[in-house]
Motif scaffolding. Structure first.
Motif, PDB file in Angstrom:
ATOM      1  N   UNK A 130       0.773  -1.165  -0.073  1.00  0.00           N
ATOM      2  CA  UNK A 130       0.168   0.130  -0.087  1.00  0.00           C
ATOM      3  C   UNK A 130       0.987   1.400  -0.116  1.00  0.00           C
ATOM      4  N   UNK A 131       2.067   1.205   0.905  1.00  0.00           N
ATOM      5  CA  UNK A 131       2.891   2.279   0.714  1.00  0.00           C
ATOM      6  C   UNK A 131       3.644   2.476  -0.538  1.00  0.00           C
ATOM      7  N   UNK A 132       3.958   1.604  -1.157  1.00  0.00           N
ATOM      8  CA  UNK A 132       4.509   1.566  -2.408  1.00  0.00           C
ATOM      9  C   UNK A 132       3.690   2.102  -3.344  1.00  0.00           C
ATOM     10  N   UNK A 133       2.352   1.808  -3.405  1.00  0.00           N
ATOM     11  CA  UNK A 133       1.459   2.226  -4.364  1.00  0.00           C
ATOM     12  C   UNK A 133       1.131   3.756  -4.275  1.00  0.00           C
ATOM     13  N   UNK A 134       0.992   4.086  -3.024  1.00  0.00           N
ATOM     14  CA  UNK A 134       0.733   5.500  -2.572  1.00  0.00           C
ATOM     15  C   UNK A 134       2.194   6.478  -3.066  1.00  0.00           C
ATOM     16  N   UNK A 135       3.351   5.660  -2.922  1.00  0.00           N
ATOM     17  CA  UNK A 135       4.621   6.563  -3.260  1.00  0.00           C
ATOM     18  C   UNK A 135       4.708   6.515  -4.762  1.00  0.00           C
ATOM     19  N   UNK A 136       4.166   5.629  -5.689  1.00  0.00           N
ATOM     20  CA  UNK A 136       4.017   5.746  -7.048  1.00  0.00           C
ATOM     21  C   UNK A 136       3.320   7.048  -7.459  1.00  0.00           C
ATOM     22  N   UNK A 137       1.991   7.218  -6.925  1.00  0.00           N
ATOM     23  CA  UNK A 137       1.122   8.252  -7.135  1.00  0.00           C
ATOM     24  C   UNK A 137       1.655   9.706  -6.762  1.00  0.00           C
ATOM     25  N   UNK A 138       2.577   9.904  -5.642  1.00  0.00           N
ATOM     26  CA  UNK A 138       3.004  10.856  -5.228  1.00  0.00           C
ATOM     27  C   UNK A 138       4.346  10.668  -4.569  1.00  0.00           C
ATOM     28  N   UNK A 139       5.324  10.575  -5.105  1.00  0.00           N
ATOM     29  CA  UNK A 139       6.794  10.410  -4.635  1.00  0.00           C
ATOM     30  C   UNK A 139       7.461  11.426  -4.139  1.00  0.00           C
ATOM     31  N   UNK A 140       8.046  11.368  -2.927  1.00  0.00           N
ATOM     32  CA  UNK A 140       8.419  12.486  -1.894  1.00  0.00           C
ATOM     33  C   UNK A 140       9.229  13.531  -2.663  1.00  0.00           C
ATOM     34  N   UNK A 141       9.277  14.823  -2.302  1.00  0.00           N
ATOM     35  CA  UNK A 141       9.916  15.796  -2.902  1.00  0.00           C
ATOM     36  C   UNK A 141      11.414  15.845  -2.594  1.00  0.00           C
ATOM     37  N   UNK A 142      11.597  14.755  -1.501  1.00  0.00           N
ATOM     38  CA  UNK A 142      13.202  14.811  -1.066  1.00  0.00           C
ATOM     39  C   UNK A 142      13.716  15.861  -0.435  1.00  0.00           C
ATOM     40  N   UNK A 143      14.990  16.320  -0.964  1.00  0.00           N
ATOM     41  CA  UNK A 143      15.624  17.370  -0.188  1.00  0.00           C
ATOM     42  C   UNK A 143      15.423  18.724  -0.986  1.00  0.00           C
ATOM     43  N   UNK A 144      14.345  18.752  -1.659  1.00  0.00           N
ATOM     44  CA  UNK A 144      14.095  20.131  -2.387  1.00  0.00           C
ATOM     45  C   UNK A 144      13.820  20.050  -3.767  1.00  0.00           C
ATOM     46  N   UNK A 145      13.931  20.984  -4.569  1.00  0.00           N
ATOM     47  CA  UNK A 145      13.463  21.080  -6.215  1.00  0.00           C
ATOM     48  C   UNK A 145      14.635  20.097  -6.938  1.00  0.00           C
ATOM     49  N   UNK A 146      14.420  19.816  -8.088  1.00  0.00           N
ATOM     50  CA  UNK A 146      15.277  19.037  -9.149  1.00  0.00           C
ATOM     51  C   UNK A 146      15.459  19.673 -10.191  1.00  0.00           C
ATOM     52  N   UNK A 200      25.588  21.431   1.275  1.00  0.00           N
ATOM     53  CA  UNK A 200      25.965  22.201   2.470  1.00  0.00           C
ATOM     54  C   UNK A 200      24.878  22.037   3.579  1.00  0.00           C
ATOM     55  N   UNK A 201      23.944  20.912   3.566  1.00  0.00           N
ATOM     56  CA  UNK A 201      23.104  20.623   4.556  1.00  0.00           C
ATOM     57  C   UNK A 201      23.419  19.804   5.700  1.00  0.00           C
ATOM     58  N   UNK A 202      22.722  19.761   6.713  1.00  0.00           N
ATOM     59  CA  UNK A 202      23.066  18.789   7.809  1.00  0.00           C
ATOM     60  C   UNK A 202      22.767  17.516   7.096  1.00  0.00           C
ATOM     61  N   UNK A 203      23.096  16.502   7.702  1.00  0.00           N
ATOM     62  CA  UNK A 203      22.850  15.046   7.027  1.00  0.00           C
ATOM     63  C   UNK A 203      21.531  14.578   7.750  1.00  0.00           C
ATOM     64  N   UNK A 204      20.651  14.363   7.249  1.00  0.00           N
ATOM     65  CA  UNK A 204      19.183  14.176   7.968  1.00  0.00           C
ATOM     66  C   UNK A 204      19.463  13.005   9.184  1.00  0.00           C
TER      67      UNK A 204
END
Length: 468
Positions: free
Chosen positions: A30-46, A364-368
């Motif tokens: 279920x989580x994988x299917x949801x991720x396909x529809x709305x992948x996370x933005x990650x660390x910002x713009x691409x 130049x960001x902190x490691x999560x």
């Protein structure tokens, strides 16, 4: 070529023996299917890098495509664009996908189908760098000088689109015909230069015969030597170049997870020199191990035997995590330098965490914090999954060896002796490619002999030979 009959090819008992998961739980799916529809933005713009004419090179039929590349010749050397599937865009930290991938550690490959690290909707779909599809990726751009030494590295999140999916033999054939795809036309030149640098660094590469299992049209299994083209080696060099660049980023930042292997003990090198002498292979005193091995012909029986002995030099591999103080060991003797896994996140757990460290440091960001916290247990999880993968691979090969040879008891085969000790030896049978024990007197390493198959136990996956 000897092959099995179609009746004997069920790997179900082997999967049960190793308790391999048959599927993913409903929460993971279920989580994988949801991720396909709305992948996370990650660390910002691409960055939009969809104009890069990236291509992939993988085994035929592969769907879990981690890497895509473009290699350019520049006025001062080479420019490598290497796009890596961005799994962190689909795997929320601490979620069901994250927990399951940590439990599995890596994709396991069996002849009748793999046991994937991530659900196929991701690994063979939305996260895979399939041709013609826009995908989130981590894009490495590495500039090198004319010798192939890196001079600058840039890593960031991007959107990419692979233009072609190739396999090794197709690329090899196009290069030999003089009409390579423009994106990999410079691969041979850079690949050769990186191989030369590897020898100078002292990298130790073994070229033992590799066994490969493939299906035949009748539903049986074929066991043969795995073909290795020059493109295989050059392609691996691009991955190693990227992994070494990642290791440099992490070492400079004093946080990361490296693939490490201690240098061989001097006694082990001395022992190898004595083995070479016993096999009649000349080894000049001033020639390093790496230089010596790089000049051997892997097809010669004496070379095969020496490569088998060289495994003694490569013991103690591990994953070394650090946060703050650098560890005592930061290098990998097989590679001849510091190295980290970052190029196969679809198939290997550690790559996702190592990549996030490189992205954060480069920006130049902190490691999560979720990445920092994972450094405590990711090495142990990878070591456990590596051990399981090796056992499963060996069991599959042993099983197919038994199936292939079951009807040939009493038959004679040509073999090369890899190691000999009193009245027994380790051999490699040449067709089909089988690694086995052999009984017999006066056996000598590096010798080509005739052997007789004396017994096969399909249930226990055991075969026995004697000198004919």
């Amino acid at each position: 070529m000897i092959r099995t009959h179609s009746a004997g090819g069920d790997f179900g008992p082997l999967r049960a023996e190793f308790s391999l998961p048959e599927s993913f739980g409903p929460d993971v799916l279920a989580e994988a299917e949801a991720a396909v529809l709305d992948p996370l933005a990650g660390a910002g713009p691409r960055e939009d890098a969809t104009e890069l004419p990236l291509v992939t090179i993988d085994p035929p039929g592969a769907k879990d495509l981690d890497q895509a590349m473009v290699i350019e010749k520049t006025a001062h050397g080479f420019r490598v664009h290497y796009a890596i599937a961005d799994l962190a865009a689909f795997v929320p930290p601490g979620g069901a996908l994250d927990r399951e991938s940590r439990r599995r550690g890596q994709t396991l490959y069996l002849p009748d189908g793999n046991v994937p690290l991530h659900p196929p909707v991701l690994s063979e779909g939305a996260a895979s760098l399939l041709p013609g599809e826009v995908r989130p990726a981590v894009l490495w751009t590495i500039e090198t000088d004319d010798a192939g030494e890196p001079t600058a590295t840039r890593v960031r999140r991007a959107l990419v689109r692979s233009t072609e999916q190739f396999d090794y033999e197709t690329v090899q054939a196009a290069l030999e015909a003089g009409n390579p795809h423009p994106s990999v036309a410079a691969l041979p030149e850079l690949g050769r230069r990186r191989r030369e640098l590897a020898v100078r660094r002292g990298a130790v590469e073994l070229q033992l015969p590799e066994q490969e299992i493939t299906g035949d049209p009748d539903g049986g299994w074929v066991l043969a030597r795995r073909p290795r083209t020059a493109v295989d080696a050059w392609n691996a060099e691009i991955s190693l170049l990227t992994g070494m660049a990642a290791a440099r980023i992490m070492i400079d930042a004093r946080i990361g997870v490296l693939r490490t292997l201690p240098d061989p003990e001097p006694e082990a090198v001395d022992w190898l020199r004595r083995s070479a002498e016993a096999l009649g292979i000349a080894w000049a005193p001033e020639t390093t191990v790496s230089e010596f091995l790089s000049k051997l012909d892997p097809g010669q029986p004496a070379s095969m035997a020496l490569y088998a002995d060289t495994t003694r030099l490569l013991r103690g591999a591990g994953y070394t995590a650090f946060d703050g103080e650098l560890p005592a060991l930061t290098t990998h003797a097989g590679i001849g330098g510091a190295y980290a896994h970052v190029t196969a996140p679809i198939r290997r757990l550690v790559d996702r965490f190592a990549t996030e460290i490189c992205l954060a440091v480069s920006a130049g960001r902190e490691v999560p914090e979720w990445v920092r916290a994972a450094l405590a247990d990711v090495p142990d999880r990878m070591m456990a999954s590596d051990a399981l993968a090796a056992k499963v691979e060996r069991a599959c090969i042993d099983q197919v060896e038994a199936w292939v040879l079951a009807e040939h008891i009493g038959g004679e085969f040509s073999a090369v002796v890899l190691r000999a000790d009193e009245n027994k030896a380790e051999i490699v049978v040449e067709d089909p490619t089988v690694m086995a024990k052999c009984a017999g007197e006066r056996l000598t390493a590096g010798e080509r002999i005739a052997v007789r198959l004396t017994a096969v136990d399909v249930e226990k996956r055991k075969v026995s030979f004697e000198r004919a």
